[in-house]
Design an enzyme around this catalytic site. Structure first.
Site, PDB file in Angstrom:
ATOM      1  CB  CYS A  35      37.070   1.159   7.405  1.00 38.31           C
ATOM      2  SG  CYS A  35      35.832   1.776   8.527  1.00 38.31           S
ATOM      3  CB  CYS A 106      40.428  -0.306  -4.922  1.00 37.81           C
ATOM      4  SG  CYS A 106      41.002  -1.362  -3.592  1.00 37.81           S
TER       5      CYS A 106
END
Ligand code: FES
Length: 277
Positions: A35, A106
């Site tokens: 991914c 993130c």
């Protein structure tokens, strides 16, 4: 290119705490290389005090994934596991002086790795975000994870959900489902504030929309005053129209063209400019 802060650049070029702890007391692993992003967090925890004495990571990701992972490990060292669990993805982003909105996922990945490591340490099952119904097949994101991202980060649009979870950032098939979850979470209070994800405006679609707006919104209005307009050309974001009938003799022709531009910007794309040809 993304606008990174100096702190992100510094921690990307000189990351701290990279590597593996061989005899780690807890390991949290999230994401998948397939991914695009993955993070493995290793914790060393003092048995007596319950404090995190060392934290290291291995990541497969971009500059902000590396900087976010460094930020996470720096933020949690010296804390007990429960204290560390109070570190949010916003704390990680704040440590970095901010992250581009498109890269907020993130910081979320860092927070999830921490939760996974804490669950591993406590012998608990995986955090709730990993449970639930799979919504985004491209990035393996569940409805629980989307709900949580919406609530914790006060998200209002499907685009935001993509920025924070990556869901919807691939084939786009799951976007209607993401909008449905947004609607459910915000129902009652802020449902009307949901902004649908922007469909990618291809050239063909743009021209079709411009024609449609001219036919349905602009021409009927001009015709009521004996005027008319015709679409001549669309080149990139430059739209050329030709004023017809009474509009050709009108002293306010420039204003009419400006009004057409305002309407097209409002209904098609804010980047369009209109001129008379
Ligand atoms: S299924 Fe979510 S982007 Fe493809």
């Amino acid at each position: 290119m993304w606008e990174y802060t100096d702190k992100v650049r510094e921690l990307f070029l000189h990351p701290k705490n990279i590597g593996e702890i061989k005899d780690a007391d807890a390991i949290g692993e999230v994401g998948s290389i397939i991914c695009g992003d993955a993070l493995k967090l290793f914790l060393k925890i003092d048995k007596e005090t319950g404090r995190i004495t060392d934290a290291k990571f291995q990541t497969f990701g971009c500059a902000s994934a590396i900087a976010s992972s460094t930020a996470l490990t720096e933020l949690i060292k010296g804390k007990t596991v429960d204290e560390a669990l109070k570190v949010t993805n916003q704390d990680i982003a704040a440590y970095l002086g901010g992250l581009p909105r498109e890269k907020m996922h993130c910081s979320v990945m860092g927070r999830e790795a921490l939760e996974a490591a804490a669950a591993d340490y406590k012998g608990e099952k995986l955090p709730k975000a990993e449970e639930g119904e799979l919504v985004c097949e491209c990035f393996g994101v569940t409805d629980e994870k989307i709900r949580r991202a919406i609530i914790e980060n006060n998200l209002k649009t499907a685009e935001d959900v993509t920025n924070f979870t990556k869901a919807g950032g691939g084939c786009g098939k799951c976007v209607p489902k993401i909008e449905e979850i947004l609607r459910q979470v915000l129902t009652g209070k802020n449902a009307e504030k949901i902004i649908p994800a922007k469909a990618k405006l291809t050239n063909i679609r743009k021209i079709a929309m411009i024609q449609d707006v001219i036919e349905k919104e602009i021409r009927p209005l001009l015709q009521t005053h004996g005027g008319d307009v015709e679409l001549i050309d669309v080149e990139g974001n430059k739209v050329t129209v030709s004023l017809r009938a009474m509009c050709t003799e009108c002293l306010m022709a420039d204003v009419t063209v400006k009004d057409i531009e305002i309407k097209l910007r409002e209904l098609v794309s804010g980047e369009l400019t209109v001129e008379a040809g």
